[in-house]
Design a protein around this motif. Structure first.
Motif, PDB file in Angstrom:
ATOM      1  N   GLY A 272      13.970  64.489  66.958  1.00  0.00           N
ATOM      2  CA  GLY A 272      13.116  64.508  66.075  1.00  0.00           C
ATOM      3  C   GLY A 272      13.019  65.895  65.321  1.00  0.00           C
ATOM      4  O   GLY A 272      13.073  66.991  66.202  1.00  0.00           O
ATOM      5  N   VAL A 273      13.148  65.860  64.013  1.00  0.00           N
ATOM      6  CA  VAL A 273      13.028  66.962  63.235  1.00  0.00           C
ATOM      7  C   VAL A 273      11.746  67.042  62.172  1.00  0.00           C
ATOM      8  O   VAL A 273      11.627  66.269  61.389  1.00  0.00           O
ATOM      9  CB  VAL A 273      14.341  67.259  62.470  1.00  0.00           C
ATOM     10  N   PHE A 274      10.828  67.593  62.542  1.00  0.00           N
ATOM     11  CA  PHE A 274       9.457  67.587  61.867  1.00  0.00           C
ATOM     12  C   PHE A 274       9.274  68.967  60.892  1.00  0.00           C
ATOM     13  O   PHE A 274       9.393  70.023  61.248  1.00  0.00           O
ATOM     14  CB  PHE A 274       8.362  67.793  62.601  1.00  0.00           C
ATOM     15  N   SER A 275       9.252  68.724  59.469  1.00  0.00           N
ATOM     16  CA  SER A 275       8.999  69.670  58.590  1.00  0.00           C
ATOM     17  C   SER A 275      10.068  70.796  58.859  1.00  0.00           C
ATOM     18  O   SER A 275       9.646  72.136  58.766  1.00  0.00           O
ATOM     19  CB  SER A 275       7.560  70.161  58.659  1.00  0.00           C
ATOM     20  N   SER A 276      11.189  70.485  58.668  1.00  0.00           N
ATOM     21  CA  SER A 276      12.285  71.524  59.257  1.00  0.00           C
ATOM     22  C   SER A 276      13.544  70.982  58.210  1.00  0.00           C
ATOM     23  O   SER A 276      13.717  69.996  57.557  1.00  0.00           O
ATOM     24  CB  SER A 276      12.458  71.649  60.401  1.00  0.00           C
ATOM     25  N   GLY A 277      14.675  71.965  58.281  1.00  0.00           N
ATOM     26  CA  GLY A 277      15.981  71.609  57.739  1.00  0.00           C
ATOM     27  C   GLY A 277      16.598  73.221  57.789  1.00  0.00           C
ATOM     28  O   GLY A 277      15.818  73.840  57.406  1.00  0.00           O
ATOM     29  N   TRP A 278      17.982  72.793  57.917  1.00  0.00           N
ATOM     30  CA  TRP A 278      18.525  74.208  57.705  1.00  0.00           C
ATOM     31  C   TRP A 278      18.275  75.010  56.414  1.00  0.00           C
ATOM     32  O   TRP A 278      18.260  73.993  55.343  1.00  0.00           O
ATOM     33  CB  TRP A 278      20.137  73.959  57.636  1.00  0.00           C
ATOM     34  N   PHE A 279      18.324  76.401  56.472  1.00  0.00           N
ATOM     35  CA  PHE A 279      17.972  77.066  55.193  1.00  0.00           C
ATOM     36  C   PHE A 279      19.043  76.645  54.008  1.00  0.00           C
ATOM     37  O   PHE A 279      20.233  76.534  54.377  1.00  0.00           O
ATOM     38  CB  PHE A 279      18.141  78.511  55.556  1.00  0.00           C
ATOM     39  N   PHE A 308      23.455  59.382  68.808  1.00  0.00           N
ATOM     40  CA  PHE A 308      22.091  59.314  68.653  1.00  0.00           C
ATOM     41  C   PHE A 308      21.422  58.146  68.344  1.00  0.00           C
ATOM     42  O   PHE A 308      21.614  57.593  67.266  1.00  0.00           O
ATOM     43  CB  PHE A 308      21.640  60.505  67.474  1.00  0.00           C
ATOM     44  N   LYS A 309      20.527  57.817  69.188  1.00  0.00           N
ATOM     45  CA  LYS A 309      19.910  56.380  68.973  1.00  0.00           C
ATOM     46  C   LYS A 309      18.752  56.489  67.992  1.00  0.00           C
ATOM     47  O   LYS A 309      18.413  55.415  67.209  1.00  0.00           O
ATOM     48  CB  LYS A 309      19.299  55.908  70.314  1.00  0.00           C
ATOM     49  N   GLN A 310      18.282  57.552  67.858  1.00  0.00           N
ATOM     50  CA  GLN A 310      17.246  57.840  66.824  1.00  0.00           C
ATOM     51  C   GLN A 310      17.567  59.326  66.394  1.00  0.00           C
ATOM     52  O   GLN A 310      17.658  60.185  67.197  1.00  0.00           O
ATOM     53  CB  GLN A 310      15.814  57.887  67.471  1.00  0.00           C
ATOM     54  N   PHE A 311      17.870  59.488  64.856  1.00  0.00           N
ATOM     55  CA  PHE A 311      17.629  60.676  64.182  1.00  0.00           C
ATOM     56  C   PHE A 311      16.711  61.005  63.237  1.00  0.00           C
ATOM     57  O   PHE A 311      17.051  60.449  62.096  1.00  0.00           O
ATOM     58  CB  PHE A 311      19.093  60.868  63.763  1.00  0.00           C
ATOM     59  N   TRP A 312      15.487  61.423  63.871  1.00  0.00           N
ATOM     60  CA  TRP A 312      14.454  60.866  63.028  1.00  0.00           C
ATOM     61  C   TRP A 312      13.758  62.437  62.236  1.00  0.00           C
ATOM     62  O   TRP A 312      13.542  63.464  62.833  1.00  0.00           O
ATOM     63  CB  TRP A 312      13.133  60.555  63.955  1.00  0.00           C
ATOM     64  N   ILE A 313      13.599  62.194  61.069  1.00  0.00           N
ATOM     65  CA  ILE A 313      13.288  63.471  60.025  1.00  0.00           C
ATOM     66  C   ILE A 313      12.049  63.141  59.373  1.00  0.00           C
ATOM     67  O   ILE A 313      11.753  62.102  58.761  1.00  0.00           O
ATOM     68  CB  ILE A 313      14.457  63.795  59.263  1.00  0.00           C
ATOM     69  N   SER A 314      10.933  64.184  59.479  1.00  0.00           N
ATOM     70  CA  SER A 314       9.864  64.015  58.699  1.00  0.00           C
ATOM     71  C   SER A 314       9.631  64.940  58.040  1.00  0.00           C
ATOM     72  O   SER A 314       9.852  66.170  58.371  1.00  0.00           O
ATOM     73  CB  SER A 314       8.485  63.716  59.780  1.00  0.00           C
ATOM     74  N   MET A 315       8.816  64.922  57.052  1.00  0.00           N
ATOM     75  CA  MET A 315       8.355  65.909  55.995  1.00  0.00           C
ATOM     76  C   MET A 315       7.066  65.918  55.606  1.00  0.00           C
ATOM     77  O   MET A 315       6.337  64.605  55.361  1.00  0.00           O
ATOM     78  CB  MET A 315       9.306  66.051  54.750  1.00  0.00           C
ATOM     79  N   GLY A 337      27.830  61.065  55.545  1.00  0.00           N
ATOM     80  CA  GLY A 337      27.818  59.713  56.127  1.00  0.00           C
ATOM     81  C   GLY A 337      26.981  59.864  57.465  1.00  0.00           C
ATOM     82  O   GLY A 337      27.127  58.812  58.297  1.00  0.00           O
ATOM     83  N   ILE A 338      26.052  60.860  57.678  1.00  0.00           N
ATOM     84  CA  ILE A 338      25.059  60.910  58.852  1.00  0.00           C
ATOM     85  C   ILE A 338      24.155  59.968  58.509  1.00  0.00           C
ATOM     86  O   ILE A 338      23.393  59.999  57.768  1.00  0.00           O
ATOM     87  CB  ILE A 338      24.844  62.360  59.121  1.00  0.00           C
ATOM     88  N   LYS A 339      23.707  59.166  59.565  1.00  0.00           N
ATOM     89  CA  LYS A 339      22.637  58.364  59.738  1.00  0.00           C
ATOM     90  C   LYS A 339      21.396  58.934  60.155  1.00  0.00           C
ATOM     91  O   LYS A 339      21.354  59.728  61.175  1.00  0.00           O
ATOM     92  CB  LYS A 339      22.949  56.999  60.604  1.00  0.00           C
ATOM     93  N   TYR A 340      20.350  58.731  59.567  1.00  0.00           N
ATOM     94  CA  TYR A 340      19.121  59.059  59.884  1.00  0.00           C
ATOM     95  C   TYR A 340      17.997  58.330  59.434  1.00  0.00           C
ATOM     96  O   TYR A 340      18.131  57.406  58.540  1.00  0.00           O
ATOM     97  CB  TYR A 340      18.746  60.685  59.373  1.00  0.00           C
ATOM     98  N   THR A 341      16.831  58.533  60.053  1.00  0.00           N
ATOM     99  CA  THR A 341      15.652  57.851  59.612  1.00  0.00           C
ATOM    100  C   THR A 341      14.620  59.056  59.069  1.00  0.00           C
ATOM    101  O   THR A 341      14.422  59.937  59.582  1.00  0.00           O
ATOM    102  CB  THR A 341      14.782  57.090  60.579  1.00  0.00           C
ATOM    103  N   TYR A 342      14.159  58.554  57.807  1.00  0.00           N
ATOM    104  CA  TYR A 342      13.424  59.699  57.134  1.00  0.00           C
ATOM    105  C   TYR A 342      11.826  58.964  56.782  1.00  0.00           C
ATOM    106  O   TYR A 342      11.541  57.916  56.558  1.00  0.00           O
ATOM    107  CB  TYR A 342      13.891  60.000  55.597  1.00  0.00           C
ATOM    108  N   PHE A 343      10.920  60.119  57.185  1.00  0.00           N
ATOM    109  CA  PHE A 343       9.495  59.835  57.055  1.00  0.00           C
ATOM    110  C   PHE A 343       8.726  60.747  56.312  1.00  0.00           C
ATOM    111  O   PHE A 343       9.102  62.149  56.666  1.00  0.00           O
ATOM    112  CB  PHE A 343       8.843  59.544  58.289  1.00  0.00           C
ATOM    113  N   GLU A 344       7.908  60.597  55.337  1.00  0.00           N
ATOM    114  CA  GLU A 344       7.156  61.579  54.640  1.00  0.00           C
ATOM    115  C   GLU A 344       5.606  61.289  54.463  1.00  0.00           C
ATOM    116  O   GLU A 344       5.313  59.878  54.361  1.00  0.00           O
ATOM    117  CB  GLU A 344       7.685  61.715  53.098  1.00  0.00           C
ATOM    118  N   THR A 345       4.925  62.107  54.707  1.00  0.00           N
ATOM    119  CA  THR A 345       3.604  61.821  54.600  1.00  0.00           C
ATOM    120  C   THR A 345       2.745  63.171  53.867  1.00  0.00           C
ATOM    121  O   THR A 345       3.161  64.416  54.141  1.00  0.00           O
ATOM    122  CB  THR A 345       2.666  61.543  55.966  1.00  0.00           C
ATOM    123  N   PRO A 346       1.839  63.136  53.147  1.00  0.00           N
ATOM    124  CA  PRO A 346       1.203  64.187  52.722  1.00  0.00           C
ATOM    125  C   PRO A 346       0.657  65.205  53.572  1.00  0.00           C
ATOM    126  O   PRO A 346       0.174  64.772  54.763  1.00  0.00           O
ATOM    127  CB  PRO A 346      -0.052  63.620  51.727  1.00  0.00           C
TER     128      PRO A 346
END
Length: 367
Positions: A272-279, A308-315, A337-346
């Protein structure tokens, strides 16, 4: 006479205080200290503040936006904010140019210092982040000596409501805080136990253990793999296989998570990667050589996608300070070609976004 007088005086004072309380607008913040009636939150989610500083020349409220406070005849400075979004907000007072904590509020370690905090209620019927009448787990604290830091450290550990009622082993989520925070963040600002208690009670998440480690260390990956995980697996009843381990983090903790799982894909099945990402363009080397990780992904994308059964990224929407770093990273993932799930919320780069992220991520784990 004395035996009757003192209780009567106390009762009179108590009744008077209660009468005064009911006349105040709104409700006390959940983080107001025991005897304080402020901060308060109105029905339309504005926050009311009052602080006594009769000798001060100026007082401001710093809630991201600054508000000028006005002094009344009693030497108290007051203000009321605009309507605020639901969830946790850091704030401080600026008294004659000096930033200080509100003596009426609990304090939290954030922004690399102790900060005051206020929680704005969620919408009626939204009890995901509310203390509810359900079975409750525990937040436990364990101290250990770190050879990496050459000093004492501690972890906070959430154990589910059933932990002391059976001999079962549980899967583990290792959950990391952001920069300027520490191992207390997720259990206090993040309401980890409340979120998981509510999810487990509704059958929406499996009972699990959550470990919250101090990420302010010389080498996060080694501190996690060589010290924290062995400590947890020797102290608590946890499952020790890859499919029973998850690693997630917000902001700085998100980058630490990325670096660790890319270098060690055989240890965690859920990411799980929340509000993040490599510079983007890696303007600093604080978190390692970004291109190294992209190369590793490119050279063995199928292994990572299967690992990874879940590679979940939120912003937290476009107002999140990590938004462009994340979008650029996802663009690179798409090309590789990396698989991930993306979620965004205000909400930006804030705890309401990270609470929401944990709530959604936890429901996907270990199933």
């Amino acid at each position: 006479m004395k035996k009757l007088f003192l209780p009567s005086l106390f009762l009179s004072f108590t009744l008077t205080a209660l009468a005064q309380n009911t006349s105040l607008e709104g409700e006390r913040s959940m983080w107001s200290i025991r005897s304080s009636e402020y901060p308060r939150v109105t029905s339309d989610h504005r926050a009311m503040f009052k602080v006594k500083a009769p000798e001060a020349n100026s007082v401001q409220l710093d809630l991201g936006k600054k508000y000028e406070m006005k002094k009344n005849v009693n030497g108290e400075w007051e203000c009321i904010t605009d309507s605020l979004g639901p969830g946790f907000h850091y704030y401080s007072l600026i008294v004659d140019g000096v930033s200080v904590n509100d003596p009426s509020s609990e304090t939290f370690y954030g922004c690399s210092r102790m900060m005051s905090g206020i929680d704005i209620p969620y919408a009626d019927g939204d009890d995901r982040f509310t203390l509810s009448d359900v079975p409750h787990g525990d937040i436990r604290m364990k101290r250990y000596f770190s050879k990496i830091e050459n000093g004492w450290r501690r972890i906070y550990v959430y154990t589910p409501p059933t932990y002391d009622k059976n001999d079962a082993e549980y899967p583990v989520l290792y959950l990391q805080h952001g920069g300027g925070e520490d191992e207390r963040g997720w259990s206090q600002q993040g309401l980890t136990d409340i979120i998981l208690d509510n999810l487990i009670a509704k059958g929406e998440a499996l009972p699990m253990i959550i470990v919250m480690m101090d990420g302010n260390t010389r080498n996060f990956t080694r501190a996690l793999l060589d010290e924290c995980i062995p400590l947890v697996e020797n102290t608590y009843r946890v499952k020790k296989e890859k499919d029973s381990r998850a690693l997630a983090g917000l902001s700085m903790g998100g980058i630490q998570t990325l670096n660790t799982v890319i270098e060690n894909p055989d240890i965690f099945s859920y990411v799980g990667v929340f509000s993040s990402g490599w510079f983007s363009n890696n303007p600093n080397r604080m978190f390692g050589d970004t291109e190294k990780y992209y190369t590793m992904l490119s050279n063995d994308k199928d292994k990572y996608n299967e690992s990874f059964k879940q590679f979940w990224i939120s912003m937290g929407g476009k107002e999140d300070i990590a938004y462009m770093n994340c979008q650029n990273m996802l663009g690179r993932f798409d090309k590789i070609g990396i698989k991930y799930t993306y979620f965004e919320t205000p909400g930006g780069h804030t705890w309401p976004v990270w609470r929401e992220s944990l709530y959604r991520f936890a429901k996907l784990l270990f199933k």
